[in-house]
Design a protein around this motif. Structure first.
Motif, PDB file in Angstrom:
ATOM      1  N   ALA A   1      34.860  52.799  43.958  1.00  0.00           N
ATOM      2  CA  ALA A   1      33.438  52.780  44.519  1.00  0.00           C
ATOM      3  C   ALA A   1      32.583  51.828  43.763  1.00  0.00           C
ATOM      4  O   ALA A   1      31.336  52.181  43.187  1.00  0.00           O
ATOM      5  CB  ALA A   1      32.860  54.286  44.490  1.00  0.00           C
ATOM      6  N   SER A   2      33.079  50.666  43.349  1.00  0.00           N
ATOM      7  CA  SER A   2      32.043  49.670  42.545  1.00  0.00           C
ATOM      8  C   SER A   2      32.456  48.385  43.074  1.00  0.00           C
ATOM      9  O   SER A   2      33.624  47.863  43.333  1.00  0.00           O
ATOM     10  CB  SER A   2      32.544  50.009  40.943  1.00  0.00           C
ATOM     11  N   SER A   3      31.606  47.612  42.982  1.00  0.00           N
ATOM     12  CA  SER A   3      31.576  46.026  43.206  1.00  0.00           C
ATOM     13  C   SER A   3      31.967  45.094  41.906  1.00  0.00           C
ATOM     14  O   SER A   3      32.390  43.967  42.128  1.00  0.00           O
ATOM     15  CB  SER A   3      30.149  45.525  43.931  1.00  0.00           C
ATOM     16  N   ARG A   4      31.990  45.823  40.811  1.00  0.00           N
ATOM     17  CA  ARG A   4      32.021  45.202  39.614  1.00  0.00           C
ATOM     18  C   ARG A   4      32.584  45.887  38.615  1.00  0.00           C
ATOM     19  O   ARG A   4      32.318  47.259  38.668  1.00  0.00           O
ATOM     20  CB  ARG A   4      30.883  44.475  39.154  1.00  0.00           C
ATOM     21  N   LEU A   5      33.174  45.554  37.609  1.00  0.00           N
ATOM     22  CA  LEU A   5      33.822  46.012  36.468  1.00  0.00           C
ATOM     23  C   LEU A   5      32.682  46.016  35.438  1.00  0.00           C
ATOM     24  O   LEU A   5      32.041  45.196  35.037  1.00  0.00           O
ATOM     25  CB  LEU A   5      35.042  45.804  35.930  1.00  0.00           C
ATOM     26  N   THR A   6      32.396  47.149  34.622  1.00  0.00           N
ATOM     27  CA  THR A   6      31.611  47.224  33.609  1.00  0.00           C
ATOM     28  C   THR A   6      32.467  46.764  32.396  1.00  0.00           C
ATOM     29  O   THR A   6      33.517  46.690  32.365  1.00  0.00           O
ATOM     30  CB  THR A   6      31.148  48.754  33.096  1.00  0.00           C
ATOM     31  N   HIS A   7      31.530  46.466  31.391  1.00  0.00           N
ATOM     32  CA  HIS A   7      32.349  45.725  30.147  1.00  0.00           C
ATOM     33  C   HIS A   7      33.270  46.851  29.384  1.00  0.00           C
ATOM     34  O   HIS A   7      34.431  46.452  29.136  1.00  0.00           O
ATOM     35  CB  HIS A   7      31.204  45.716  29.156  1.00  0.00           C
ATOM     36  N   MET A   8      32.783  48.240  29.710  1.00  0.00           N
ATOM     37  CA  MET A   8      33.852  49.126  29.166  1.00  0.00           C
ATOM     38  C   MET A   8      35.017  49.085  30.207  1.00  0.00           C
ATOM     39  O   MET A   8      36.231  49.452  29.366  1.00  0.00           O
ATOM     40  CB  MET A   8      33.064  50.618  29.334  1.00  0.00           C
ATOM     41  N   GLN A   9      34.869  48.897  31.283  1.00  0.00           N
ATOM     42  CA  GLN A   9      36.154  48.867  32.212  1.00  0.00           C
ATOM     43  C   GLN A   9      37.055  47.733  31.848  1.00  0.00           C
ATOM     44  O   GLN A   9      38.168  47.484  31.834  1.00  0.00           O
ATOM     45  CB  GLN A   9      35.797  49.120  33.568  1.00  0.00           C
ATOM     46  N   LEU A  10      36.257  46.336  31.752  1.00  0.00           N
ATOM     47  CA  LEU A  10      36.886  45.207  31.150  1.00  0.00           C
ATOM     48  C   LEU A  10      37.875  45.361  29.947  1.00  0.00           C
ATOM     49  O   LEU A  10      38.960  44.817  29.942  1.00  0.00           O
ATOM     50  CB  LEU A  10      36.024  44.131  31.153  1.00  0.00           C
ATOM     51  N   ASP A  11      37.057  46.062  29.033  1.00  0.00           N
ATOM     52  CA  ASP A  11      37.767  46.378  27.660  1.00  0.00           C
ATOM     53  C   ASP A  11      39.000  47.031  27.941  1.00  0.00           C
ATOM     54  O   ASP A  11      40.302  46.749  27.422  1.00  0.00           O
ATOM     55  CB  ASP A  11      36.761  47.094  26.895  1.00  0.00           C
ATOM     56  N   PHE A  12      38.976  48.196  28.867  1.00  0.00           N
ATOM     57  CA  PHE A  12      40.307  48.741  29.245  1.00  0.00           C
ATOM     58  C   PHE A  12      41.353  48.095  29.947  1.00  0.00           C
ATOM     59  O   PHE A  12      42.382  48.047  29.434  1.00  0.00           O
ATOM     60  CB  PHE A  12      40.017  50.010  29.927  1.00  0.00           C
ATOM     61  N   VAL A  13      40.910  47.090  30.799  1.00  0.00           N
ATOM     62  CA  VAL A  13      41.899  46.301  31.467  1.00  0.00           C
ATOM     63  C   VAL A  13      42.586  45.312  30.325  1.00  0.00           C
ATOM     64  O   VAL A  13      43.883  45.352  30.461  1.00  0.00           O
ATOM     65  CB  VAL A  13      41.221  45.460  32.512  1.00  0.00           C
ATOM     66  N   GLY A  14      41.881  44.637  29.477  1.00  0.00           N
ATOM     67  CA  GLY A  14      42.513  43.935  28.546  1.00  0.00           C
ATOM     68  C   GLY A  14      43.312  44.508  27.892  1.00  0.00           C
ATOM     69  O   GLY A  14      44.573  44.192  27.458  1.00  0.00           O
ATOM     70  N   SER A  15      43.002  45.784  27.325  1.00  0.00           N
ATOM     71  CA  SER A  15      43.782  46.655  26.406  1.00  0.00           C
ATOM     72  C   SER A  15      44.967  47.110  27.157  1.00  0.00           C
ATOM     73  O   SER A  15      46.183  47.063  26.564  1.00  0.00           O
ATOM     74  CB  SER A  15      43.124  47.831  25.960  1.00  0.00           C
ATOM     75  N   VAL A  16      45.021  47.392  28.258  1.00  0.00           N
ATOM     76  CA  VAL A  16      46.024  47.726  29.133  1.00  0.00           C
ATOM     77  C   VAL A  16      47.283  46.490  29.190  1.00  0.00           C
ATOM     78  O   VAL A  16      48.353  46.678  28.966  1.00  0.00           O
ATOM     79  CB  VAL A  16      45.971  48.212  30.585  1.00  0.00           C
ATOM     80  N   VAL A  17      46.750  45.265  29.577  1.00  0.00           N
ATOM     81  CA  VAL A  17      47.450  44.245  29.518  1.00  0.00           C
ATOM     82  C   VAL A  17      48.182  43.932  28.104  1.00  0.00           C
ATOM     83  O   VAL A  17      49.245  43.606  28.038  1.00  0.00           O
ATOM     84  CB  VAL A  17      46.591  42.770  29.811  1.00  0.00           C
ATOM     85  N   ASP A  18      47.507  44.187  27.175  1.00  0.00           N
ATOM     86  CA  ASP A  18      48.107  43.815  25.822  1.00  0.00           C
ATOM     87  C   ASP A  18      49.132  45.070  25.463  1.00  0.00           C
ATOM     88  O   ASP A  18      50.098  44.487  25.067  1.00  0.00           O
ATOM     89  CB  ASP A  18      46.842  44.020  24.677  1.00  0.00           C
ATOM     90  N   ALA A  19      48.941  46.406  25.719  1.00  0.00           N
ATOM     91  CA  ALA A  19      49.895  47.335  25.700  1.00  0.00           C
ATOM     92  C   ALA A  19      51.248  47.024  26.409  1.00  0.00           C
ATOM     93  O   ALA A  19      52.053  47.434  26.028  1.00  0.00           O
ATOM     94  CB  ALA A  19      48.995  48.737  25.931  1.00  0.00           C
ATOM     95  N   ALA A  20      50.908  46.717  27.788  1.00  0.00           N
ATOM     96  CA  ALA A  20      52.120  46.352  28.556  1.00  0.00           C
ATOM     97  C   ALA A  20      52.901  45.284  27.824  1.00  0.00           C
ATOM     98  O   ALA A  20      54.088  45.186  27.962  1.00  0.00           O
ATOM     99  CB  ALA A  20      51.627  45.902  29.997  1.00  0.00           C
ATOM    100  N   ALA A  21      52.293  44.085  27.487  1.00  0.00           N
ATOM    101  CA  ALA A  21      52.854  42.959  26.772  1.00  0.00           C
ATOM    102  C   ALA A  21      53.701  43.455  25.639  1.00  0.00           C
ATOM    103  O   ALA A  21      55.054  42.956  25.491  1.00  0.00           O
ATOM    104  CB  ALA A  21      51.954  41.875  26.385  1.00  0.00           C
ATOM    105  N   LYS A  22      53.349  44.364  24.929  1.00  0.00           N
ATOM    106  CA  LYS A  22      54.135  44.997  23.730  1.00  0.00           C
ATOM    107  C   LYS A  22      55.275  45.867  24.391  1.00  0.00           C
ATOM    108  O   LYS A  22      56.455  45.968  23.413  1.00  0.00           O
ATOM    109  CB  LYS A  22      53.235  46.016  22.778  1.00  0.00           C
TER     110      LYS A  22
END
Length: 346
Positions: free
Chosen positions: A68-89
């Motif tokens: 239920a959100s039209s944008r991601l908060t900085h907290m959420q963006l941090d998590f998205v980036g962290s998931v991408v990094d963890a997935a790459a590993k």
């Protein structure tokens, strides 16, 4: 170079080469060595699609972003980036998929068309139909957050109730007696957004236990809403001297409203809460806060997902994180005391 050429040189069928690469069917040791010798000679490396086909896996996980959100908060963006990094590993790719409203078709395609091997589901509601759909599809998944009652689900979460309780206690120790909670938007809370409900529960419990006066505000996830909420709070409740929040996106507006009211932080008004580290460090003065452990949450969620993708019978695990409150410069002694318990929601 392709599997056909390897099969020709090794004197075997294409399917035998595929079985040797994937391990899906037994191949004699002599044949396997002959195939491996040809592969080494040619320097063959299967592409991702061929490898996925041979393994019966996509080597891709889905990351389902907030409903239920039209944008991601900085907290959420941090998590998205962290998931991408963890997935790459873990040698995995990430497919982002929104959910909720007009995006439900995207989520359904992710689940029903075998596009991914597993899912990390963000921003869980107290009752979340996406959880039921993933379980119905037998899709391995891990929640970032957890529903009200689902002991069989794998999840990683932050202890919003406990952390907001600690924030209020910290403000109380500084002498503040009239404290507000700036929660997330009315739409999110009405939809059952779990962090908002748990933060509210922790706030109310702390206010009651400590004999304080508390006011809860539901605020849109943007600076303008933050400014309007705090301007209204100060006009209607000038006795409030401190604020705890989980709404980091509203913080710039909170700061503007306090400046326009001529209130200095922390001399006249104290702020604390649960936010992303960058928001806390960039705030002026730097924000006393429990910093969201996005990297740790992503790493733990990825580890759990890899585990259950490999072994679907793995017993459910629940990981509740409670980062310490980092004392910076946005909280100080209350300018005046006020006693008497009271809870309001506006």
């Amino acid at each position: 170079m392709n599997i056909g050429e390897i099969a020709r040189r090794a004197g075997v069928s294409r399917s035998t080469v595929s079985y040797a690469l994937s391990g899906k069917r037994p191949v004699s040791e002599a044949t396997r060595k002959r195939i491996q010798s040809v592969i080494d000679e040619l320097g063959y490396r299967p592409n991702a699609s061929a490898r996925a086909l041979a393994e019966g896996r996509t080597r891709t996980i889905g990351l389902v972003i907030p409903p239920a959100s039209s944008r991601l908060t900085h907290m959420q963006l941090d998590f998205v980036g962290s998931v991408v990094d963890a997935a790459a590993k873990a040698d995995l790719d990430v497919l982002l998929s929104p959910s909720g409203g007009d995006h439900d078709r995207s989520f359904e395609r992710l689940v029903s068309e075998s596009r991914v091997d597993g899912v990390i589901l963000m921003e869980i509601r107290l009752e979340d139909a996406r959880v039921d759909r993933l379980r119905e599809a037998r899709m391995p998944f891990v929640g970032i957050g957890h529903p009200e009652n689902d002991p069989g689900m794998f999840w990683v979460d932050v202890d919003y109730a406990g952390l907001i309780h600690h924030c209020v206690r910290h403000l109380s120790d500084l002498g503040h007696r009239h404290i507000a909670l700036l929660n997330r938007s009315p739409e999110l809370v009405a939809a059952g957004y779990a962090p908002g409900h748990r933060a509210s529960a922790g706030f109310k419990q702390a206010i009651t236990e400590l004999g304080l006066r508390g006011i809860e505000l539901l605020c849109g996830d943007d600076a303008r809403s933050g400014q309007e909420c705090i301007a209204g709070l100060l006009a209607e409740h000038p006795e409030v001297t401190a604020l705890a929040t989980i709404n980091e996106a509203a913080l710039p507006g909170v700061q503007r409203a306090l400046e326009e009211a001529g209130l200095a932080i922390p001399r006249d008004f104290s702020l604390t809460g649960v936010v992303a580290n960058q928001w806390a460090e960039d705030f002026r003065p730097p924000l006393t806060a429990a910093d969201m452990p996005s990297d740790q949450m992503a790493a733990r969620a990825m580890s759990l997902l890899v585990e259950i993708m490999g072994n679907p019978s793995t017993p459910a695990q629940h990981i509740l994180m409670s980062p310490p409150i980092s004392l910076r410069h946005s909280t100080g002694a209350a300018p005046a005391d006020s006693l008497g318990p009271m809870i309001r929601q506006e």
